[in-house]
Scaffold this motif. Structure first.
Motif, PDB file in Angstrom:
ATOM      1  N   HIS A 191      -6.228  -3.940  -3.079  1.00  0.00           N
ATOM      2  CA  HIS A 191      -6.066  -2.937  -2.026  1.00  0.00           C
ATOM      3  C   HIS A 191      -7.028  -1.772  -2.156  1.00  0.00           C
ATOM      4  O   HIS A 191      -7.454  -1.210  -1.158  1.00  0.00           O
ATOM      5  CB  HIS A 191      -4.627  -2.421  -2.042  1.00  0.00           C
ATOM      6  N   TYR A 192      -7.333  -1.407  -3.399  1.00  0.00           N
ATOM      7  CA  TYR A 192      -8.200  -0.258  -3.627  1.00  0.00           C
ATOM      8  C   TYR A 192      -9.266  -0.596  -4.667  1.00  0.00           C
ATOM      9  O   TYR A 192      -9.031  -1.416  -5.554  1.00  0.00           O
ATOM     10  CB  TYR A 192      -7.376   0.944  -4.105  1.00  0.00           C
ATOM     11  N   ASP A 233     -10.671   5.760  -5.310  1.00  0.00           N
ATOM     12  CA  ASP A 233     -10.623   5.254  -3.945  1.00  0.00           C
ATOM     13  C   ASP A 233      -9.252   5.514  -3.325  1.00  0.00           C
ATOM     14  O   ASP A 233      -9.152   5.950  -2.171  1.00  0.00           O
ATOM     15  CB  ASP A 233     -10.942   3.757  -3.953  1.00  0.00           C
ATOM     16  N   GLU A 276      -7.013  13.473   8.503  1.00  0.00           N
ATOM     17  CA  GLU A 276      -7.087  12.878   9.832  1.00  0.00           C
ATOM     18  C   GLU A 276      -5.904  13.338  10.687  1.00  0.00           C
ATOM     19  O   GLU A 276      -6.069  13.700  11.853  1.00  0.00           O
ATOM     20  CB  GLU A 276      -7.084  11.352   9.694  1.00  0.00           C
ATOM     21  N   LYS A 286       0.830  -1.213   0.000  1.00  0.00           N
ATOM     22  CA  LYS A 286       0.000   0.000   0.000  1.00  0.00           C
ATOM     23  C   LYS A 286       0.860   1.257   0.000  1.00  0.00           C
ATOM     24  O   LYS A 286       0.598   2.201  -0.743  1.00  0.00           O
ATOM     25  CB  LYS A 286      -0.915   0.013   1.236  1.00  0.00           C
ATOM     26  N   ASP A 323      -9.019   9.210  -2.517  1.00  0.00           N
ATOM     27  CA  ASP A 323      -9.877   9.530  -1.376  1.00  0.00           C
ATOM     28  C   ASP A 323      -9.225   9.135  -0.059  1.00  0.00           C
ATOM     29  O   ASP A 323      -9.209   9.910   0.900  1.00  0.00           O
ATOM     30  CB  ASP A 323     -11.218   8.794  -1.498  1.00  0.00           C
ATOM     31  N   ARG A 324      -8.697   7.935  -0.044  1.00  0.00           N
ATOM     32  CA  ARG A 324      -8.141   7.444   1.220  1.00  0.00           C
ATOM     33  C   ARG A 324      -6.883   8.202   1.616  1.00  0.00           C
ATOM     34  O   ARG A 324      -6.632   8.426   2.796  1.00  0.00           O
ATOM     35  CB  ARG A 324      -7.837   5.956   1.103  1.00  0.00           C
ATOM     36  N   ALA A 330      -8.030  11.490   2.937  1.00  0.00           N
ATOM     37  CA  ALA A 330      -8.668  11.304   4.240  1.00  0.00           C
ATOM     38  C   ALA A 330      -7.620  11.142   5.339  1.00  0.00           C
ATOM     39  O   ALA A 330      -7.761  11.715   6.431  1.00  0.00           O
ATOM     40  CB  ALA A 330      -9.601  10.103   4.203  1.00  0.00           C
ATOM     41  N   SER A 331      -6.576  10.391   5.053  1.00  0.00           N
ATOM     42  CA  SER A 331      -5.563  10.164   6.085  1.00  0.00           C
ATOM     43  C   SER A 331      -4.783  11.449   6.366  1.00  0.00           C
ATOM     44  O   SER A 331      -4.361  11.697   7.493  1.00  0.00           O
ATOM     45  CB  SER A 331      -4.621   9.020   5.681  1.00  0.00           C
ATOM     46  N   GLN A 340       1.040   4.188  -2.777  1.00  0.00           N
ATOM     47  CA  GLN A 340       0.783   5.591  -2.447  1.00  0.00           C
ATOM     48  C   GLN A 340       1.952   6.491  -2.840  1.00  0.00           C
ATOM     49  O   GLN A 340       1.749   7.564  -3.402  1.00  0.00           O
ATOM     50  CB  GLN A 340       0.484   5.721  -0.951  1.00  0.00           C
TER      51      GLN A 340
END
Lengths: 199, 199
Positions: free
Chosen positions: A51-52, A57, A68, A13, A60-61, A64-65, A17
């Motif tokens: 994974h996605y 997606d 966060e 992952k 987005d993730r 989001a992280s 990324q």
DNA sequence: TATACCAATCAACACCGTGTTGAGTGGAAA
DNA sequence: TTTCCACTCAACACGGTGTTGATTGGTATA
């Protein structure tokens, strides 16, 4: 001892990324295919889908992280003490921390706010600030006593201005220190407070 | 009398544009295909390619024409008279005109600044304002005498704030009149002027 | 009236990326 | 030894892309 599987999973992952971030630096999101990501990450295209859901997606993730992490810094930021300190001319330690966080994740913010991203991260970040941050301060009746401009415009104005500051900071290659940025931000808050009663 | 061909051509283009705008109102740009546009416009898919290179080209040209219209309004807006009038408490007729233009093209601005667009119109509009508008005022040494914040941050701050105002106006469904918006804008300029010398 | 003009149509094309499948690999855990 | 699991690989149907060449049907021109 099944953690080694999680490690593999996590490592893949992270690879996806980081590769995706690199690709976004010189290519528009729309021009990046799952094919390319998988190839650049040295994994099979099918693995990506383990994974996605798809590249949206993934984006987005990641966003989001990032938010966060920012939220964790903002949560501890209480408007009361912040302004008291500022009143005394001190720079809030916590406000500096927020800029520090942004500085630490420079590439992420730069990419997600940059022209190659498309997902409206700007707007989400703005909404984020309105929700977590400035609204608390602006809604504080002790601070803004006599505003002649409607509250929603005040909020939009202040938040956009704050975001503009961050964007300019990124454009400048983080030339200023987090402390200097926090100082500028404090100034802006005070401008807004003094928004009334002049002219 | 070959103008009738131009008329046909123009009519088709307008149809494509209006349909595209409608589609963008409830669907993300990425989810709109040339197929869909052509179908909704009642034309053949091939016809679309007679007018535009692709859907990105369509978007670019629509945004460009919107900015061109805005530029025509901003061109006549001279900082000197504007601020003199404001100083007297009058609302600039020309500043009202800019907001009037935005109001007239409400849907365009709403869609292009909205979440369904992807092309970074926000950033382009911001750059546009920096270039055409606020820089003239901020660079005016008579107006901003003693700024303690660096000029680029001042500019980014002011422009973003102005854009935030417009976005909020659109979010509010243009509840305020162009004159009221122009008034708020003038206030903001004066805040920025008074940015120094307090606290 | 003939004919040149031109926007738009239509069918067909190769091409590319998508998301999903089922079978298989190889190293770690039980 | 057997089970587990992240990952690989090849193949699939599908849908959108941009381009092509031939064609239609009104409009202007000689």
């Amino acid at each position: 001892m099944a953690e080694i599987y999680d490690q593999m999973n996590e490592k893949t992952k992270e690879k996806i990324q980081s590769v995706f971030l690199q690709l976004l630096e010189d290519r528009h999101f729309n021009k990046i295919s799952v094919q390319t990501i998988a190839q650049a990450a040295g994994i099979n295209r099918g693995t990506f889908y383990l994974h996605y859901l798809d590249k949206y997606d993934l984006l987005d993730r990641m966003e989001a992280s990032l938010l966060e992490g920012l939220e964790n810094h903002l949560r501890q930021l209480q408007p009361g003490p912040l302004l008291e300190e500022a009143e005394k001319g001190a720079i809030s330690f916590q406000a500096v921390g927020v800029f520090h966080y942004i500085g630490q994740h420079e590439e992420w913010f730069r990419v997600f706010l940059g022209e190659h991203n498309q997902s409206g991260f700007h707007r989400r970040l703005k909404d984020f600030f309105v929700r977590h941050f400035l609204d608390k301060i602006i809604a504080n009746p002790d601070f803004f006593k006599t505003a002649t401009v409607p509250a929603d415009y005040l909020s939009a104005f202040a938040t956009s201005a704050f975001l503009g500051l961050i964007e300019q900071w990124l454009d400048n290659g983080l030339a200023e220190s987090p402390a200097e940025m926090a100082d500028m931000y404090i100034r802006i808050i005070f401008f807004i407070r003094n928004l009334d009663g002049r002219q």
